[in-house]
Design a protein around this motif. Structure first.
Motif: not given
Length: 514
Positions: A358-369
């Motif tokens: 959960d703590e990695f999900f949104w940061p990784q989404v933003l990094r991917g974009i």
């Protein structure tokens, strides 16, 4: 030379897949290096060379790709690279000891490295400028997707089959790619006369310079840098070779690498930015698995499950990036992309020892974009104002800057881990004074917890567990420090884009490639 759109996409698709295999093979092997160590009976320091030798060979091949593709033709050079990569992968899977593995990995890295810049150079020949947005997105997606899904695929293959299959999986696709590209239409003609004009001193100095630099950056953090004689002597040889290499590139009539591409402001600034992004991209792909493995105790399959979020995001977001490229000022899109990626990194800079999916999900989404927006459009910005006859050299140099940036980034990160870890251990130790009531109570609780299991040794076990928890906390704080530094570096780099000239809508000069 006229090539139909269908034929162009078919050939480009085959080349992109070869490019993907070459990039993927770095991270797919890194995820299961312990299994390779056990299979070859090597020590931890020895098995690290399985990665190092691949990177050294790759970093030498990338700038050489322009010379070799001009000498043999793009079609023949890529065919040889794909075929050789497949055969080298086969032999890596059949390696009988560490020495044989290193020889075959060197061939694999050199041949794989040739496919990476050749694919980007072919893009500008196969497609007119107004049609380059989508293929550029595909190349960018491959460049970032490979490191993102490598740990997942490597862990899955090792778990369900064996480490050998990380190499065997390349064989059939590589053979198909080689046969398909060879049967395709020529993009350019070979120029065998170039062989007589090769600057052999420049070639030798480049190999020693780049190979030595990769060795120093890879081995330095593990062996206390220049206190190790091998690293010191290699660094000296690297420096002397660099002087000779740059002198030859700037003075001989036909240099091994055409550095005149740096006279183009857009190319120079884009290369500077991709150098920093290489540090961030490879740094994040390294830091996150290390944290999940060492602090959270996850296996390669669990780590891959978390890392896959960024890869899936990039895959889903790629079509949007392609449409954005033609509608907005590329410089503003790059600034937005790098800022979003930096935000994704800084959101991960508050890790705890309990951080999970959960703590990695949104940061990784933003990094991917952000990475998709930044890296893809930056590639086109770098090449868009160059004449076509310089694209091959520029592609090799541009890809080299990203790889060297990644190597330097990893060396800095590993050094910072040691330094910041020592600072945090010292800081946390000052709170663990045996006379403090909080420490006494916590040790007493742990002792009672382990009493039935350890008996008289329960108190010693409690103290050991407390020390281990302190070191995990220190390691977590260390990763948070490094993530904040990477985020600040990425955000600062985003402002460089405003010094880039806005590319015109005119097509690239239609000049011969060879």
């Amino acid at each position: 030379m006229k090539i139909s759109p269908a034929a162009a996409w078919a050939m480009f698709g085959a080349m992109v897949f070869g490019n993907f295999m070459a990039i993927l093979d770095i991270q797919i092997v890194a995820s299961s290096i312990n299994e390779i160590q056990a299979g070859l009976g090597a020590s931890q320091s020895e098995v690290a060379w399985v990665q190092t030798i691949y990177l050294i060979a790759e970093v030498i091949a990338i700038p050489l790709s322009a010379l070799l593709s001009n000498l043999l033709s793009t079609r023949v050079y890529f065919t040889i690279s794909a075929l050789g990569f497949s055969l080298a992968s086969l032999m890596c899977g059949f390696s009988w000891n560490l020495e044989s593995m290193l020889v075959f990995r060197a061939f694999q890295g050199f041949l794989g490295g040739g496919m990476i810049p050749t694919t980007m150079a072919a893009l500008f020949v196969l497609f007119p400028k107004e049609k380059q947005a989508l293929p550029m997105v595909v190349v960018g997606m491959v460049s970032t997707l490979g490191p993102a899904i490598g740990p997942t695929l490597g862990g899955w293959l090792t778990t369900h089959f064996s480490w050998h299959w990380m190499f065997f999986i390349n064989i059939m696709p590589g053979l198909l790619i080689a046969s398909f590209v060879y049967s395709a239409q020529d993009l350019d003609k070979p120029n065998p006369e170039l062989f007589a004009r090769i600057d052999w001193l420049g070639l030798a100095s480049m190999a020693i310079f780049l190979g030595g630099l990769e060795f120093v950056l890879d081995e330095g953090p593990r062996n206390d840098w220049f206190s190790d004689h091998a690293i010191l002597y290699t660094a000296i040889a690297c420096l002397l070779s660099a002087i000779i290499f740059f002198y030859r590139c700037l003075t001989v009539r036909q240099p091994i690498v055409d550095l005149s591409v740096f006279n183009n402001r857009n190319f120079s600034l884009s290369s500077m930015m991709t150098f920093v992004l290489g540090m961030a991209l490879y740094g994040m792909v390294y830091i996150v698995p290390v944290f999940l493995g060492q602090v959270r105790g996850m296996n390669s399959s669990q780590i891959g499950h978390i890392m896959l979020v960024m890869g899936v995001t990039m895959f889903l977001f790629a079509p949007f990036v392609g449409s954005v490229m033609s509608k907005f000022d590329a410089r503003k899109v790059i600034f937005a992309g790098l800022s979003i990626a930096a935000l994704g990194v800084v959101l991960n800079a508050n890790l705890t020892t309990q951080s999970d999916f959960d703590e990695f999900f949104w940061p990784q989404v933003l990094r991917g974009i952000g990475m998709m927006m930044g890296l893809i459009i930056m590639s086109q910005l770098a090449m868009s104002t160059l004449p076509l006859h310089k694209i091959k050299s520029a592609s090799g140099v541009y890809n080299l800057t990203r790889n060297i940036g990644g190597a330097i980034g990893l060396a800095i990160i590993n050094t910072l881990i040691d330094q910041r870890m020592a600072v945090h251990v010292t800081g946390l130790s000052s709170y663990l004074i045996p006379s403090r009531p909080e420490v006494v109570d916590y040790v007493a609780q742990l002792t009672a917890k382990y009493q039935a299991m350890a008996g008289d040794q329960a108190e010693q076990l409690a103290i050991t567990m407390l020390s281990r928890q302190m070191h995990l906390q220190a390691l977590t704080l260390t990763f948070n420090d490094i993530l904040k530094m990477l985020a600040a570096l990425m955000f600062a780099t985003a402002f460089i884009v405003f010094f880039v000239k806005k590319p015109s809508n005119t097509s690239v000069d239609n000049m011969p490639v060879h």
